[in-house]
Enzyme design. Structure first.
Site, PDB file in Angstrom:
ATOM      1  N   ASP A 176      -7.879   0.322   1.536  1.00  0.00           N
ATOM      2  CA  ASP A 176      -7.012   0.678   0.370  1.00  0.00           C
ATOM      3  C   ASP A 176      -8.884   1.699  -0.557  1.00  0.00           C
ATOM      4  OD1 ASP A 176      -4.730   0.687  -1.661  1.00  0.00           O
ATOM      5  OD2 ASP A 176      -6.122   0.780  -2.987  1.00  0.00           O
ATOM      6  N   ILE A 177      -8.847   2.798  -0.898  1.00  0.00           N
ATOM      7  CA  ILE A 177      -9.811   3.229  -2.086  1.00  0.00           C
ATOM      8  C   ILE A 177      -9.022   2.697  -3.319  1.00  0.00           C
ATOM      9  CG2 ILE A 177     -11.018   5.041  -3.131  1.00  0.00           C
ATOM     10  CD1 ILE A 177      -8.663   7.107  -1.493  1.00  0.00           C
ATOM     11  N   GLU A 219      -3.093   6.109  -1.300  1.00  0.00           N
ATOM     12  CA  GLU A 219      -4.360   5.724  -1.254  1.00  0.00           C
ATOM     13  C   GLU A 219      -4.789   5.493  -0.095  1.00  0.00           C
ATOM     14  OE1 GLU A 219      -3.000   5.030  -3.934  1.00  0.00           O
ATOM     15  OE2 GLU A 219      -4.099   3.447  -5.116  1.00  0.00           O
TER      16      GLU A 219
END
Lengths: 305, 214
Positions: A176-177, A219
């Site tokens: 996950d960004i 994301e």
């Protein structure tokens, strides 16, 4: 008279073969696509002109049609083509050879004995190209071009089943960004999309071909790593982490930097489903967010009983 | 019409059909050995008339005896019209491939092993169904046209689609035979379902067959 016209008028290749698979008739369609004229080919063994057809499956099926008067089907799905003819009008697809659907059937004499067989050749390149496009839209994520969640989940189940049968290792990385919302908020959604695309490519370039990276959510990305233990998966995750941390994402005049958090899980006897494996990686990802981001957490050690 | 044709086959007619199938399968065995290089043993066929409505249930029961199976289905038409169903225990695909030696089949969608297995099932299904239906047709002095075979999954209960074009009020003749590939440890069974329209013709063909011996 009219019937013999059909033979040459149809937009289908027709070949008639005798018991020794010598060519007995060769229609105009076949001439057009093969550039071989009837007078060159008639009376000669088909395999003299198309040696690649001299295979166990082709021979077996022809024998069967002579013996039983049944039909044989060589579908595009399984065989692609029987005759290597150049593909044209392919709707912009990249088929080098015309995709074909071929059928072989019996021709009987007055006593119902099968002395000849016919073979029809149909150009199905358009259909195959269309199908290929459909498969792409169905399995790939439109923005990033990597696999989509649906495809990932199918593969995850398949790999899980393979593990159950053969007991091979299987690991998973959830990615996950960090603070992705901030990028969108301060640089616009175009910048966000740009980052997603670049990151997808970055990960895709760093994994093996048997691994599968997919866009799991907004994301969120997920890597499925067959034949991989958790220790190797942790090493890969660290390799990815550094790669992303040091990368400069050049969007127009902006030099953007991101980090990402990861959670890693591996299948073992306590993990009884594909969903459970996913949940373990997700929990570990949550843990790495909680521990401060830009880091990797692994699932808890297996409880010894 | 439906009343008349619905009448079950008489014992005598069943016997004739059974005899025809015995002869046909004997011929098929010899030719199969030549075509696929394997001796296929075919059991004495069992013949039943079943109401179409009861057919899915019959298939489910008959086929589910083996927990998981691979099924090849092929329709054929002519005077003699219906479907052939070849039922293998699941996993036979690999064994079949081993003796078919189909290495040439091209990869598709990266799922090469499943595609290959399917190709093996389709090919052997096409040949076995063609052999049995073809030899029966030959004795009944007719010939049939075949549609491409397809693999169907039994867990999805796809039998309903098989009978969609049958009228539930009607009945079908079901011929069941068990086959074994000698020395290959592969066995399964073949069902030939004859649809209602064919029954009148079949009855006449059976009588003609007997007449030719008198």
């Amino acid at each position: 008279m009219i019937f013999s016209q059909i033979f040459d008028m149809l937009d289908v290749g027709i070949v008639i073969l005798d018991r020794d698979l010598n060519v007995f008739k060769w229609n105009r369609w076949m001439t057009t696509h093969s550039k071989i004229h009837p007078e060159e080919v008639i009376g000669k063994p088909l395999f003299d002109f198309f040696p690649d057809l001299n295979t166990s499956w082709f021979l077996r099926n022809c024998k069967s049609v002579f013996a039983f008067g049944n039909f044989a089907f060589f579908s595009q799905k399984l065989h692609k083509y029987c005759f290597p003819f150049k593909a044209y009008n392919t709707l912009g697809s990249d088929f080098e050879y015309m995709q074909q659907s071929c059928t072989v059937g019996p021709l009987r004499d007055k006593n119902n004995k099968v002395n000849y067989i016919y073979m029809t050749v149909q150009d199905v390149t358009d259909i195959a190209a269309y199908e290929k496009k459909l498969i792409t839209t169905n399995t790939k994520d439109g923005l990033t071009g990597i696999f989509n969640r649906r495809y990932f989940e199918t593969k995850l189940t398949e790999e899980f089943d393979r593990h159950v049968r053969y007991d091979r290792p299987l690991s998973l990385i959830m990615i996950d960004i960090d603070h992705f919302k901030k990028i969108n908020d301060s640089h616009g959604h175009q910048a966000g999309d740009f980052i997603l695309k670049k990151l997808a490519t970055l990960i895709d370039e760093r994994i093996r071909t048997i691994d599968i990276v997919s866009r799991y959510g907004g994301e969120e990305f997920c890597c499925l790593l067959p034949e991989t233990t958790i220790d190797s998966a942790m090493a890969l995750a660290e390799f990815l982490r550094i790669g992303v941390e040091t990368e400069i994402f050049q969007f127009k005049d902006k030099r953007l930097r991101i980090t990402m958090s990861q959670g890693v899980s591996e299948i073992n006897s306590d993990v009884d489903s594909a969903e459970a494996l996913l949940k373990l990686a997700d929990d570990a990802l949550y843990e790495s967010k909680r521990m401060g981001r830009n880091r990797i957490e692994r699932m808890p050690e297996k409880q010894e009983t | 019409m439906s009343q008349e044709a619905n009448a079950d086959f008489s014992e005598e007619e069943k016997d004739i059909l059974q005899e025809i199938m015995n002869i046909a399968f004997g011929n098929a065995t010899a030719d199969l050995a030549e075509v696929i290089d394997i001796y296929v043993m075919l059991s004495v066929p069992n013949i039943k008339a079943i109401a179409i409505g009861a057919l899915p249930e019959y298939l489910r029961k008959t086929i589910n005896e083996d927990v998981e199976s691979s099924i090849v289905e092929q329709k054929f038409w002519g005077n003699f019209k219906g479907s052939g169903l070849l039922v293998f225990p699941s996993g036979s695909g690999k064994d079949i491939l081993a003796f078919l030696d189909n290495k040439e089949v091209k990869d598709y969608n990266g799922d090469a092993s499943a595609t290959l297995e399917k190709s093996g099932l389709l090919e052997i299904g096409n040949i076995l169904i063609g052999a049995c239906v073809g030899k029966v047709s030959e004795l009944l002095n007719t010939f049939v046209t075949y549609s491409p075979p397809q693999v169907i999954q039994n867990e999805k209960n796809e039998f309903n689609h098989l009978i969609e074009h049958f009228d539930p009020q009607q009945s079908a003749i079901v011929m069941k035979t068990i086959f074994t590939f000698k020395e290959k440890n592969i066995n399964g069974f073949l069902l030939i379902l004859t649809n209602h329209e064919s029954i009148g013709w079949l009855r006449k063909a059976l009588n003609d067959f007997m007449d030719s011996y008198e």
